[in-house]
Enzyme design. Sequence first.
Site, PDB file in Angstrom:
ATOM      1  N   SER A  63       0.829   6.260  49.760  1.00  0.00           N
ATOM      2  CA  SER A  63       2.023   5.560  49.292  1.00  0.00           C
ATOM      3  C   SER A  63       1.831   5.019  47.884  1.00  0.00           C
ATOM      4  O   SER A  63       2.740   4.427  47.321  1.00  0.00           O
ATOM      5  CB  SER A  63       2.330   4.403  50.242  1.00  0.00           C
ATOM      6  N   CYS A  64       0.632   5.190  47.310  1.00  0.00           N
ATOM      7  CA  CYS A  64       0.366   4.472  46.045  1.00  0.00           C
ATOM      8  C   CYS A  64       0.201   5.360  44.823  1.00  0.00           C
ATOM      9  O   CYS A  64       0.957   5.217  43.863  1.00  0.00           O
ATOM     10  CB  CYS A  64      -0.860   3.596  46.230  1.00  0.00           C
ATOM     11  N   LEU A  65      -0.777   6.260  44.827  1.00  0.00           N
ATOM     12  CA  LEU A  65      -0.996   7.059  43.609  1.00  0.00           C
ATOM     13  C   LEU A  65       0.258   7.834  43.219  1.00  0.00           C
ATOM     14  O   LEU A  65       0.675   7.774  42.046  1.00  0.00           O
ATOM     15  CB  LEU A  65      -2.197   8.006  43.745  1.00  0.00           C
ATOM     16  N   LYS A 120       3.446   7.287  43.997  1.00  0.00           N
ATOM     17  CA  LYS A 120       4.553   6.361  43.675  1.00  0.00           C
ATOM     18  C   LYS A 120       4.319   5.637  42.351  1.00  0.00           C
ATOM     19  O   LYS A 120       5.218   5.561  41.510  1.00  0.00           O
ATOM     20  CB  LYS A 120       4.707   5.335  44.812  1.00  0.00           C
ATOM     21  N   ASP A 121       3.116   5.141  42.169  1.00  0.00           N
ATOM     22  CA  ASP A 121       2.868   4.337  40.964  1.00  0.00           C
ATOM     23  C   ASP A 121       2.851   5.199  39.699  1.00  0.00           C
ATOM     24  O   ASP A 121       3.301   4.757  38.639  1.00  0.00           O
ATOM     25  CB  ASP A 121       1.565   3.540  41.106  1.00  0.00           C
TER      26      ASP A 121
END
Length: 420
Positions: free
Chosen positions: A263-265, A267-268
């Site tokens: 959910s992070c790399l 999305k960010d």
Amino acid sequence: MKISIIGSGYVGLVTGACLAETGNEVILVDISEGRVGEINAGKCPIYEPGLQELLQKHIGSRLKATTNAQEAIFQSEIIFICVGTPQSKDGSTDMQYVISAAKSAGIAIRGRKDAPIIILKSTTPPTKIDEVVLAIENSSGKKDGEGFYFFTNPEFLREGSAVKDFQKPDRIVVGCSEGKSSEMLARLYSPFGSKMFFCSSKSAMMVKYASNSFLAAKISFANEIGNICKKLGIDSHEVANGMALDRRINRAFLDSGCGFGGSCLPKDTASLAFEAKMLGECSSMLSAVLEVNKNQPSKVIERLKTRLGSFSGKKIAVLGLAFKPGTDDIRESPGMEVAFLLHSQGAKVFAYDPKATENAKKHAPALNYCKSAKEAIEKSEAAVIMTDWKEFAEIDTEKYVLEGKRILKLKKPNYEGICW
Ligand code: UGA
């Protein structure tokens, strides 16, 4: 210290449990009654090594969960905002949960005589931070630096090792405006013995975006090199090992394979690219990072096709559905993507994951789920490994196995890697 945490997802739960462990009184606030009920019953709503144990140890004493934000926040010296910042359809960051949490915090501190600390942990674009402060100011009728103290404090924990990462962080980044006392934060984090880095509140959030995008860039770089290596018959992991002997190049995040998920790399990196676009800045590197990553699962499909021909009616085992080992999270998982692609091209997919099967079933009920890697391989004519779960290291079969993640211990002529 008395702490309340708005949002009990990965970051909120881990922050709460770890701060309870160091002696604080923590109240987790969540809008989901189901989740609050589970937490108060000592059941961890997500799979994360060590978290269930911490929850059970402190729940009912130093740790509680509630849906009553006002009551929880009113009693707290420190209020954390740990709600999600998902990506909107247009690529921007959806700020609705953060703004709503900021308003709740503001309303709850209205009648207070003291000035509590409000810490934004949710990953928030630097351009949106002023909106968050304004939401607190408007709903509380108080000014930042007088009626409350606002800080940003991005989180760097990884899923699968979240508790360990929180308790032994490489650094703790705290953002605040000049002249604010961060003594209370230094005290809160002192048991973790890590280097604290103080900077402006916008810089702190930019550290988070730049760090995640850089990690994503390292992986996409490794994958691009890996794709070239594959064509040349070179082992890309051997190349990464050789590169890493140069002290300026760190070996971490140079494992080529089927691409990054979670959910992070993704999305960010996308969020930073969007912000750049809004600012009229060209972000060709960020775009390339995302593009390489988007194409990597199709490399798995291409390779399988070269070996097996058409997928129609073929039985193929997909081993690993979580986006990485140690978690049941399937968000943006390359394993799910490959399973979907194979299924949509006529293959009969036999899927297995040690932890993520239940989550996967909800999203892809048409796949055939197995209870072990052995069962999935037995039912299939070929297998693809999409998550580097340790148990896959022991796979021993004469059938064709394609590694999207490098994990196999045995080296056999029927085993092949996507970038090696
Ligand atoms: C990432 C960051 O690593 C954390 O520091 C950050 O706090 C977190 O995002 C967040 O923003 O909350 P996470 O998404 O949990 O953590 O997982 P990572 O360990 O970073 O792995 C991400 C993906 O990269 C996985 O799919 C993994 O398999 C892949 N990866 C990792 C590679 O393909 N190659 C590598 O060499 C390393």
